[in-house]
Design a protein around this motif. Structure first.
Motif, PDB file in Angstrom:
ATOM      1  N   ARG A  98       8.297   3.699 -11.306  1.00  0.00           N
ATOM      2  CA  ARG A  98       6.989   4.269 -11.634  1.00  0.00           C
ATOM      3  C   ARG A  98       6.363   3.532 -12.827  1.00  0.00           C
ATOM      4  NH1 ARG A  98       3.763   8.250 -10.520  1.00  0.00           N
ATOM      5  NH2 ARG A  98       2.372   9.076 -12.137  1.00  0.00           N
ATOM      6  N   ALA A  99       7.186   3.230 -13.838  1.00  0.00           N
ATOM      7  CA  ALA A  99       6.692   2.530 -15.019  1.00  0.00           C
ATOM      8  C   ALA A  99       6.185   1.134 -14.644  1.00  0.00           C
ATOM      9  CB  ALA A  99       7.790   2.431 -16.069  1.00  0.00           C
ATOM     10  N   ARG A 100       6.915   0.462 -13.735  1.00  0.00           N
ATOM     11  CA  ARG A 100       6.510  -0.886 -13.313  1.00  0.00           C
ATOM     12  C   ARG A 100       5.150  -0.853 -12.613  1.00  0.00           C
ATOM     13  NH1 ARG A 100       6.707  -4.431  -8.950  1.00  0.00           N
ATOM     14  NH2 ARG A 100       7.404  -2.782  -7.524  1.00  0.00           N
ATOM     15  N   ILE A 101       4.979   0.081 -11.672  1.00  0.00           N
ATOM     16  CA  ILE A 101       3.714   0.172 -10.955  1.00  0.00           C
ATOM     17  C   ILE A 101       2.586   0.573 -11.903  1.00  0.00           C
ATOM     18  CG2 ILE A 101       2.475   1.330  -9.085  1.00  0.00           C
ATOM     19  CD1 ILE A 101       4.623  -0.619  -8.153  1.00  0.00           C
ATOM     20  N   ASP A 102       2.890   1.482 -12.822  1.00  0.00           N
ATOM     21  CA  ASP A 102       1.878   1.925 -13.793  1.00  0.00           C
ATOM     22  C   ASP A 102       1.382   0.738 -14.628  1.00  0.00           C
ATOM     23  OD1 ASP A 102       0.414   4.088 -15.195  1.00  0.00           O
ATOM     24  OD2 ASP A 102       1.676   3.493 -16.880  1.00  0.00           O
ATOM     25  N   THR A 103       2.311  -0.115 -15.048  1.00  0.00           N
ATOM     26  CA  THR A 103       1.942  -1.294 -15.828  1.00  0.00           C
ATOM     27  C   THR A 103       1.082  -2.247 -15.013  1.00  0.00           C
ATOM     28  OG1 THR A 103       3.962  -1.135 -17.147  1.00  0.00           O
ATOM     29  CG2 THR A 103       2.853  -3.276 -17.102  1.00  0.00           C
ATOM     30  N   LEU A 104       1.470  -2.467 -13.761  1.00  0.00           N
ATOM     31  CA  LEU A 104       0.697  -3.369 -12.906  1.00  0.00           C
ATOM     32  C   LEU A 104      -0.709  -2.831 -12.680  1.00  0.00           C
ATOM     33  CD1 LEU A 104       3.314  -4.420 -10.204  1.00  0.00           C
ATOM     34  CD2 LEU A 104       2.270  -5.887 -11.926  1.00  0.00           C
ATOM     35  N   VAL A 105      -0.841  -1.546 -12.432  1.00  0.00           N
ATOM     36  CA  VAL A 105      -2.150  -0.942 -12.194  1.00  0.00           C
ATOM     37  C   VAL A 105      -3.066  -1.138 -13.403  1.00  0.00           C
ATOM     38  CG1 VAL A 105      -3.347   1.269 -11.910  1.00  0.00           C
ATOM     39  CG2 VAL A 105      -1.367   0.723 -10.486  1.00  0.00           C
ATOM     40  N   LYS A 106      -2.488  -1.043 -14.600  1.00  0.00           N
ATOM     41  CA  LYS A 106      -3.279  -1.129 -15.823  1.00  0.00           C
ATOM     42  C   LYS A 106      -3.558  -2.562 -16.272  1.00  0.00           C
ATOM     43  CE  LYS A 106      -1.681   3.334 -17.642  1.00  0.00           C
ATOM     44  NZ  LYS A 106      -0.852   4.002 -18.684  1.00  0.00           N
ATOM     45  N   THR A 107      -2.716  -3.509 -15.864  1.00  0.00           N
ATOM     46  CA  THR A 107      -2.846  -4.863 -16.413  1.00  0.00           C
ATOM     47  C   THR A 107      -3.237  -5.930 -15.398  1.00  0.00           C
ATOM     48  OG1 THR A 107      -0.482  -5.272 -16.094  1.00  0.00           O
ATOM     49  CG2 THR A 107      -1.177  -4.380 -18.232  1.00  0.00           C
ATOM     50  N   ASP A 108      -3.097  -5.638 -14.085  1.00  0.00           N
ATOM     51  CA  ASP A 108      -3.403  -6.641 -13.069  1.00  0.00           C
ATOM     52  C   ASP A 108      -4.664  -6.216 -12.316  1.00  0.00           C
ATOM     53  OD1 ASP A 108      -3.223  -7.753 -10.174  1.00  0.00           O
ATOM     54  OD2 ASP A 108      -1.851  -9.009 -11.329  1.00  0.00           O
ATOM     55  N   LYS A 109      -5.687  -7.054 -12.342  1.00  0.00           N
ATOM     56  CA  LYS A 109      -6.970  -6.695 -11.737  1.00  0.00           C
ATOM     57  C   LYS A 109      -6.847  -6.410 -10.248  1.00  0.00           C
ATOM     58  CE  LYS A 109     -10.030  -9.150 -14.936  1.00  0.00           C
ATOM     59  NZ  LYS A 109     -11.049 -10.218 -15.056  1.00  0.00           N
ATOM     60  N   ALA A 110      -6.108  -7.264  -9.539  1.00  0.00           N
ATOM     61  CA  ALA A 110      -5.984  -7.085  -8.089  1.00  0.00           C
ATOM     62  C   ALA A 110      -5.269  -5.781  -7.755  1.00  0.00           C
ATOM     63  CB  ALA A 110      -5.247  -8.275  -7.479  1.00  0.00           C
ATOM     64  N   VAL A 111      -4.170  -5.515  -8.474  1.00  0.00           N
ATOM     65  CA  VAL A 111      -3.421  -4.287  -8.227  1.00  0.00           C
ATOM     66  C   VAL A 111      -4.275  -3.081  -8.594  1.00  0.00           C
ATOM     67  CG1 VAL A 111      -1.372  -2.949  -8.831  1.00  0.00           C
ATOM     68  CG2 VAL A 111      -1.207  -5.428  -8.565  1.00  0.00           C
ATOM     69  N   GLY A 112      -4.975  -3.178  -9.709  1.00  0.00           N
ATOM     70  CA  GLY A 112      -5.826  -2.075 -10.129  1.00  0.00           C
ATOM     71  C   GLY A 112      -6.919  -1.779  -9.123  1.00  0.00           C
ATOM     72  N   ALA A 113      -7.530  -2.834  -8.571  1.00  0.00           N
ATOM     73  CA  ALA A 113      -8.600  -2.646  -7.592  1.00  0.00           C
ATOM     74  C   ALA A 113      -8.071  -2.003  -6.317  1.00  0.00           C
ATOM     75  CB  ALA A 113      -9.255  -3.993  -7.284  1.00  0.00           C
ATOM     76  N   ARG A 114      -6.879  -2.444  -5.905  1.00  0.00           N
ATOM     77  CA  ARG A 114      -6.304  -1.854  -4.688  1.00  0.00           C
ATOM     78  C   ARG A 114      -5.939  -0.390  -4.906  1.00  0.00           C
ATOM     79  NH1 ARG A 114      -7.119  -2.345   0.442  1.00  0.00           N
ATOM     80  NH2 ARG A 114      -5.365  -1.629   1.702  1.00  0.00           N
ATOM     81  N   TYR A 115      -5.400  -0.096  -6.085  1.00  0.00           N
ATOM     82  CA  TYR A 115      -5.042   1.282  -6.424  1.00  0.00           C
ATOM     83  C   TYR A 115      -6.301   2.160  -6.442  1.00  0.00           C
ATOM     84  CZ  TYR A 115      -3.641   5.275  -9.267  1.00  0.00           C
ATOM     85  OH  TYR A 115      -3.420   6.554  -9.730  1.00  0.00           O
ATOM     86  N   ASP A 135       0.831  -1.204   0.000  1.00  0.00           N
ATOM     87  CA  ASP A 135       0.000   0.000   0.000  1.00  0.00           C
ATOM     88  C   ASP A 135       0.867   1.255   0.000  1.00  0.00           C
ATOM     89  OD1 ASP A 135      -2.224  -1.544  -0.021  1.00  0.00           O
ATOM     90  OD2 ASP A 135      -2.886  -1.069   2.012  1.00  0.00           O
ATOM     91  N   GLU A 136       1.980   1.189   0.707  1.00  0.00           N
ATOM     92  CA  GLU A 136       2.863   2.357   0.760  1.00  0.00           C
ATOM     93  C   GLU A 136       3.403   2.675  -0.635  1.00  0.00           C
ATOM     94  OE1 GLU A 136       6.737   4.015   3.258  1.00  0.00           O
ATOM     95  OE2 GLU A 136       6.200   1.897   3.349  1.00  0.00           O
ATOM     96  N   MET A 137       3.753   1.627  -1.384  1.00  0.00           N
ATOM     97  CA  MET A 137       4.270   1.827  -2.737  1.00  0.00           C
ATOM     98  C   MET A 137       3.189   2.403  -3.652  1.00  0.00           C
ATOM     99  SD  MET A 137       6.955   1.556  -4.674  1.00  0.00           S
ATOM    100  CE  MET A 137       8.041   0.373  -3.863  1.00  0.00           C
ATOM    101  N   LEU A 138       1.957   1.889  -3.523  1.00  0.00           N
ATOM    102  CA  LEU A 138       0.870   2.386  -4.353  1.00  0.00           C
ATOM    103  C   LEU A 138       0.520   3.830  -4.020  1.00  0.00           C
ATOM    104  CD1 LEU A 138      -1.488  -0.735  -4.432  1.00  0.00           C
ATOM    105  CD2 LEU A 138      -0.163   0.201  -6.341  1.00  0.00           C
ATOM    106  N   VAL A 139       0.569   4.167  -2.725  1.00  0.00           N
ATOM    107  CA  VAL A 139       0.295   5.548  -2.326  1.00  0.00           C
ATOM    108  C   VAL A 139       1.394   6.479  -2.832  1.00  0.00           C
ATOM    109  CG1 VAL A 139       0.091   7.100  -0.346  1.00  0.00           C
ATOM    110  CG2 VAL A 139      -1.129   4.931  -0.350  1.00  0.00           C
ATOM    111  N   ALA A 140       2.649   5.997  -2.792  1.00  0.00           N
ATOM    112  CA  ALA A 140       3.749   6.800  -3.321  1.00  0.00           C
ATOM    113  C   ALA A 140       3.557   7.054  -4.818  1.00  0.00           C
ATOM    114  CB  ALA A 140       5.081   6.089  -3.067  1.00  0.00           C
ATOM    115  N   PHE A 141       3.115   6.032  -5.531  1.00  0.00           N
ATOM    116  CA  PHE A 141       2.816   6.192  -6.960  1.00  0.00           C
ATOM    117  C   PHE A 141       1.670   7.186  -7.153  1.00  0.00           C
ATOM    118  CE2 PHE A 141       0.162   4.792 -10.583  1.00  0.00           C
ATOM    119  CZ  PHE A 141       1.068   4.988 -11.630  1.00  0.00           C
ATOM    120  N   LEU A 142       0.650   7.055  -6.331  1.00  0.00           N
ATOM    121  CA  LEU A 142      -0.508   7.935  -6.416  1.00  0.00           C
ATOM    122  C   LEU A 142      -0.124   9.388  -6.140  1.00  0.00           C
ATOM    123  CD1 LEU A 142      -3.644   8.003  -6.682  1.00  0.00           C
ATOM    124  CD2 LEU A 142      -3.744   7.652  -4.223  1.00  0.00           C
ATOM    125  N   ASP A 143       0.817   9.588  -5.217  1.00  0.00           N
ATOM    126  CA  ASP A 143       1.244  10.938  -4.855  1.00  0.00           C
ATOM    127  C   ASP A 143       2.365  11.471  -5.739  1.00  0.00           C
ATOM    128  OD1 ASP A 143      -0.618  11.096  -2.860  1.00  0.00           O
ATOM    129  OD2 ASP A 143       0.751  10.512  -1.253  1.00  0.00           O
TER     130      ASP A 143
END
Length: 267
Positions: free
Chosen positions: A29-46, A13-21
């Motif tokens: 940043r590119a890695r998290i962005d890809t996960l948010v867009k392609t992984d349902k679980a990561v996207g839902a948590r984001y 969650d800390e990593m996702l919040v850092a990405f969000l902020d």
């Protein structure tokens, strides 16, 4: 369309919040962005974290104001400085607030456990510590714990001699036998570096019970009763030993059995 990446690791969650902020850069940043867009679980948590726009400081302020400060300050004075916290500024990012919240939780848990520990110690300073330990141990017993133990007289006599030798006490089988309640085992345990004798019985109606004995120099005391771990306890002492009989038997019945044992051992 979003797809499941079976081998993708869920970011914290800390990593996702850092990405969000906007606090991540480059490859991370590119890695998290890809996960948010392609992984349902990561996207839902984001998505959940991105909707959390509440006023965090204001939400926690009532908890801080109502904290038991007098008790906590006394306990926290002994904790390392690394777990103390400065007041939370209102312009902190969510990432900073999450870190502070974790620190507050850690301090709260540590303080609470320290307080409980002190309460437990102070409540057992009357010499009853060993009874508390026995009660906790016996609370784990079920009828199956004792049901299949050998209970022939020869084995019982040998076990009782061994326990008696360790405690400096004669324990004839007839003195510690209880009417209608089979004696199942006698063994030596250890408490606080000293021998603790346990004679275990299996009451057909009320389940496991035990007569426990320790060496004691506190002097003779008449039988008293108490409740521990949902069980009744009768305890007493002579000039050299402390005794307790514990079980789920009714209090009056346990008193009668304890008096029978006490009289037989003093004979």
């Amino acid at each position: 369309m979003m797809t499941d990446l079976k081998h993708a690791e869920m970011p914290s969650d800390e990593m996702l919040v850092a990405f969000l902020d906007g606090e991540l850069e480059g490859a991370e940043r590119a890695r998290i962005d890809t996960l948010v867009k392609t992984d349902k679980a990561v996207g839902a948590r984001y998505e959940f974290l991105s909707r959390s726009e509440m006023a965090f400081y204001d939400a926690f302020q009532p908890l801080l104001e109502n904290a038991p400060t007098a008790k906590l300050e006394a306990i926290l004075s002994g904790l390392p400085a690394s777990v103390t916290a400065e007041p939370v500024p209102r312009d902190w990012s969510r990432r900073g607030f999450m870190a502070a919240a974790i620190a507050f939780v850690f301090v709260g848990v540590a303080a609470d456990r320290a307080y409980i520990g002190m309460q437990d110690v102070s409540s057992e300073r009357d010499g009853s510590e060993w009874r508390a330990v026995v009660a906790e141990y016996l609370s784990l017993y079920t009828p199956e714990t004792l049901a299949n133990l050998t209970s022939d007289e020869q084995s019982q006599n040998a076990q009782l001699r061994n326990v008696g030798d360790k405690l400096g006490l004669a324990l004839p089988v007839e003195a510690v036998s209880l009417p209608g309640i089979p004696l199942k085992r006698a063994q030596i345990l250890q408490y606080d570096g000293k021998p603790l004798g346990q004679i275990a019985y299996l009451d057909p109606e009320h389940g496991p019970m035990a007569l426990c004995i320790v060496q004691s120099s506190k002097g003779a005391a008449a039988p008293q009763t108490e409740r521990r771990r949902g069980m009744n306890v009768v305890y007493w002492s002579d000039q050299a030993h402390g005794y307790m009989l514990i079980g789920r038997n009714p209090a009056d019945r346990l008193n009668d059995l304890a008096e029978r044992v006490r009289t037989a051992l003093n004979a």
